[in-house]
Design a protein around this motif. Structure first.
Motif, PDB file in Angstrom:
ATOM      1  N   SER A 184      -2.363  12.694   4.156  1.00  0.00           N
ATOM      2  CA  SER A 184      -3.028  12.004   5.262  1.00  0.00           C
ATOM      3  C   SER A 184      -3.582  13.000   6.267  1.00  0.00           C
ATOM      4  O   SER A 184      -3.044  14.095   6.451  1.00  0.00           O
ATOM      5  CB  SER A 184      -2.043  11.069   5.977  1.00  0.00           C
ATOM      6  OG  SER A 184      -1.517  10.104   5.105  1.00  0.00           O
TER       7      SER A 184
ATOM      8  N   SER B 139      -9.131   6.442   1.496  1.00  0.00           N
ATOM      9  CA  SER B 139      -9.272   5.295   2.381  1.00  0.00           C
ATOM     10  C   SER B 139      -9.196   5.721   3.843  1.00  0.00           C
ATOM     11  O   SER B 139      -8.745   6.813   4.184  1.00  0.00           O
ATOM     12  CB  SER B 139      -8.186   4.254   2.101  1.00  0.00           C
ATOM     13  OG  SER B 139      -6.898   4.784   2.423  1.00  0.00           O
TER      14      SER B 139
ATOM     15  N   GLU C   1      -7.484   4.024   7.244  1.00  0.00           N
ATOM     16  CA  GLU C   1      -6.499   2.990   7.575  1.00  0.00           C
ATOM     17  C   GLU C   1      -6.321   2.877   9.084  1.00  0.00           C
ATOM     18  O   GLU C   1      -6.080   3.865   9.774  1.00  0.00           O
ATOM     19  CB  GLU C   1      -5.160   3.347   6.913  1.00  0.00           C
ATOM     20  CG  GLU C   1      -4.027   2.395   7.191  1.00  0.00           C
ATOM     21  CD  GLU C   1      -2.734   2.903   6.580  1.00  0.00           C
ATOM     22  OE1 GLU C   1      -1.829   3.271   7.347  1.00  0.00           O
ATOM     23  OE2 GLU C   1      -2.634   2.962   5.331  1.00  0.00           O
TER      24      GLU C   1
ATOM     25  N   ALA D 121      -3.736   1.049  11.321  1.00  0.00           N
ATOM     26  CA  ALA D 121      -2.448   0.363  11.207  1.00  0.00           C
ATOM     27  C   ALA D 121      -1.808   0.206  12.578  1.00  0.00           C
ATOM     28  O   ALA D 121      -1.885   1.113  13.424  1.00  0.00           O
ATOM     29  CB  ALA D 121      -1.508   1.125  10.271  1.00  0.00           C
TER      30      ALA D 121
ATOM     31  N   LEU E 121       0.803  -1.224   0.000  1.00  0.00           N
ATOM     32  CA  LEU E 121       0.000   0.000   0.000  1.00  0.00           C
ATOM     33  C   LEU E 121       0.827   1.260   0.000  1.00  0.00           C
ATOM     34  O   LEU E 121       0.356   2.330  -0.361  1.00  0.00           O
ATOM     35  CB  LEU E 121      -0.927  -0.013   1.214  1.00  0.00           C
ATOM     36  CG  LEU E 121      -1.918  -1.172   1.224  1.00  0.00           C
ATOM     37  CD1 LEU E 121      -2.802  -1.074   2.443  1.00  0.00           C
ATOM     38  CD2 LEU E 121      -2.759  -1.168  -0.027  1.00  0.00           C
TER      39      LEU E 121
ATOM     40  N   THR F 159     -12.474  -3.846   1.778  1.00  0.00           N
ATOM     41  CA  THR F 159     -11.576  -3.753   2.922  1.00  0.00           C
ATOM     42  C   THR F 159     -10.426  -4.731   2.762  1.00  0.00           C
ATOM     43  O   THR F 159     -10.635  -5.900   2.420  1.00  0.00           O
ATOM     44  CB  THR F 159     -12.336  -4.067   4.226  1.00  0.00           C
ATOM     45  OG1 THR F 159     -13.423  -3.148   4.374  1.00  0.00           O
ATOM     46  CG2 THR F 159     -11.419  -3.953   5.429  1.00  0.00           C
TER      47      THR F 159
ATOM     48  N   ARG G 214      -6.779   8.887   4.296  1.00  0.00           N
ATOM     49  CA  ARG G 214      -5.842   9.158   3.220  1.00  0.00           C
ATOM     50  C   ARG G 214      -6.585   9.750   2.030  1.00  0.00           C
ATOM     51  O   ARG G 214      -7.720   9.363   1.726  1.00  0.00           O
ATOM     52  CB  ARG G 214      -5.091   7.894   2.816  1.00  0.00           C
ATOM     53  CG  ARG G 214      -4.461   7.169   4.008  1.00  0.00           C
ATOM     54  CD  ARG G 214      -3.171   6.502   3.662  1.00  0.00           C
ATOM     55  NE  ARG G 214      -2.097   7.474   3.483  1.00  0.00           N
ATOM     56  CZ  ARG G 214      -0.888   7.159   3.022  1.00  0.00           C
ATOM     57  NH1 ARG G 214      -0.619   5.922   2.677  1.00  0.00           N
ATOM     58  NH2 ARG G 214       0.046   8.077   2.893  1.00  0.00           N
TER      59      ARG G 214
ATOM     60  N   SER H 177      -2.669  -4.331   9.492  1.00  0.00           N
ATOM     61  CA  SER H 177      -3.547  -3.190   9.237  1.00  0.00           C
ATOM     62  C   SER H 177      -4.867  -3.621   8.627  1.00  0.00           C
ATOM     63  O   SER H 177      -5.009  -4.738   8.104  1.00  0.00           O
ATOM     64  CB  SER H 177      -2.853  -2.193   8.296  1.00  0.00           C
ATOM     65  OG  SER H 177      -2.612  -2.801   7.035  1.00  0.00           O
ATOM     66  N   GLN H 178      -5.805  -2.686   8.691  1.00  0.00           N
ATOM     67  CA  GLN H 178      -7.069  -2.817   7.984  1.00  0.00           C
ATOM     68  C   GLN H 178      -7.284  -1.512   7.227  1.00  0.00           C
ATOM     69  O   GLN H 178      -7.244  -0.431   7.816  1.00  0.00           O
ATOM     70  CB  GLN H 178      -8.221  -3.061   8.960  1.00  0.00           C
ATOM     71  CG  GLN H 178      -9.577  -3.198   8.272  1.00  0.00           C
ATOM     72  CD  GLN H 178     -10.722  -3.253   9.265  1.00  0.00           C
ATOM     73  OE1 GLN H 178     -10.908  -2.337  10.070  1.00  0.00           O
ATOM     74  NE2 GLN H 178     -11.493  -4.322   9.218  1.00  0.00           N
ATOM     75  N   THR H 179      -7.470  -1.611   5.919  1.00  0.00           N
ATOM     76  CA  THR H 179      -7.674  -0.426   5.087  1.00  0.00           C
ATOM     77  C   THR H 179      -9.035  -0.521   4.417  1.00  0.00           C
ATOM     78  O   THR H 179      -9.344  -1.511   3.752  1.00  0.00           O
ATOM     79  CB  THR H 179      -6.570  -0.305   4.023  1.00  0.00           C
ATOM     80  OG1 THR H 179      -5.296  -0.274   4.663  1.00  0.00           O
ATOM     81  CG2 THR H 179      -6.748   0.975   3.211  1.00  0.00           C
TER      82      THR H 179
ATOM     83  N   TYR I  87     -11.469   1.121   1.673  1.00  0.00           N
ATOM     84  CA  TYR I  87     -11.373   1.950   0.471  1.00  0.00           C
ATOM     85  C   TYR I  87     -12.724   2.570   0.123  1.00  0.00           C
ATOM     86  O   TYR I  87     -13.753   1.881   0.106  1.00  0.00           O
ATOM     87  CB  TYR I  87     -10.895   1.112  -0.722  1.00  0.00           C
ATOM     88  CG  TYR I  87      -9.493   0.590  -0.580  1.00  0.00           C
ATOM     89  CD1 TYR I  87      -8.404   1.355  -0.969  1.00  0.00           C
ATOM     90  CD2 TYR I  87      -9.262  -0.675  -0.044  1.00  0.00           C
ATOM     91  CE1 TYR I  87      -7.109   0.874  -0.826  1.00  0.00           C
ATOM     92  CE2 TYR I  87      -7.969  -1.167   0.093  1.00  0.00           C
ATOM     93  CZ  TYR I  87      -6.904  -0.383  -0.294  1.00  0.00           C
ATOM     94  OH  TYR I  87      -5.626  -0.860  -0.144  1.00  0.00           O
TER      95      TYR I  87
END
Length: 233
Positions: free
Chosen positions: A90, A131, A133, A135, A79, A196, A123, A212-214, A216
């Motif tokens: 960010s 997105s 995020e 993290a 990513l 996700t 972001r 992490s989990q992102t 979108y």
């Protein structure tokens, strides 16, 4: 050495310095003043990320995966490395230290109670929300982060400061419904379905240093993943 050369080749491809193919191995050996073996190791890394392909007798050709530059996520690259990397900004929601609870331990395999640096950030690409995020960085491996890195590229920072590079990753892409917290941060309704990515990153001898989990929300995203046939058939 070959990791640094691979990074430079990736940078050159991202900035379209090599539009159709890489220079020959001999030209790259002269350019970096290294052996053929070192160049081949560097090119192997670039190929593993799906950016080039070898055509027997013709050299290494650049893959065009930028159907629309801002709507293709190259999961093989990670990513933090995308063609629009320089345009990303960010907004930090949370930056703190926590300890892994049982839920994080079961979901990502981190040791229960392990100290973690947590970064929650929104972001943007050219001011458009891209997105959300969540993290986490294992503090025993990544002792600290700078605010500058959190606003830009954390992976670039830990590579330069701690010499940590992703060796392998576990990635799960799914369509999940937003929690109330995530929906509020994204300005969407709770339970809205979004793509996700859940990711765990390892370095050296499969040591977990980040997960992490992102989520979108950028429109019309495509997800690209490069796979190579390891059987030789």
């Amino acid at each position: 050495m070959y990791h640094d050369i691979a990074d430079d080749l990736i940078h050159s491809i991202e900035n379209k310095l090599f539009k159709e193919k890489l220079p020959t191995e001999h030209q790259l050996m002269e350019r970096y003043n290294v052996s053929r073996n070192t160049i081949r190791k560097a090119i192997d890394i670039v190929a593993q990320k799906g950016l080039v392909r070898r055509v027997q007798g013709s050299g290494y050709f650049v893959n065009d995966i930028s159907q629309a530059e801002k709507t293709v996520v190259n999961l093989t690259m990670g990513l933090s490395r995308t063609r629009y990397h320089k345009e990303m900004t960010s907004k930090i929601v949370t930056f703190d230290e926590i300890h892994a609870d049982e839920a994080l331990s079961q979901q990502y395999g981190v040791r229960n109670g392990a100290a973690l640096l947590r970064v929650i950030r929104l972001r943007y690409v050219e001011k458009q929300l891209y997105s959300l995020e969540y993290a986490y960085y294992v503090k025993s491996e990544v002792p600290s982060l700078s605010l500058a890195s959190i606003n830009h590229s954390i992976f670039d920072y830990i590579r330069d400061k701690y010499n940590i590079r992703i060796n392998n990753s576990d990635q799960y892409l799914s369509q999940d419904r937003l929690t109330s917290e995530a929906a509020s941060l994204l300005g969407l309704k709770p339970k809205t379905a979004c793509m996700t990515l859940q990711q765990s990153n390892f370095y050296k001898n499969d040591v977990l240093f980040n997960f992490s989990q992102t989520i979108y929300v950028y429109p019309n995203l495509s997800f690209y993943f490069h796979a190579a046939n390891q059987s030789g058939n």
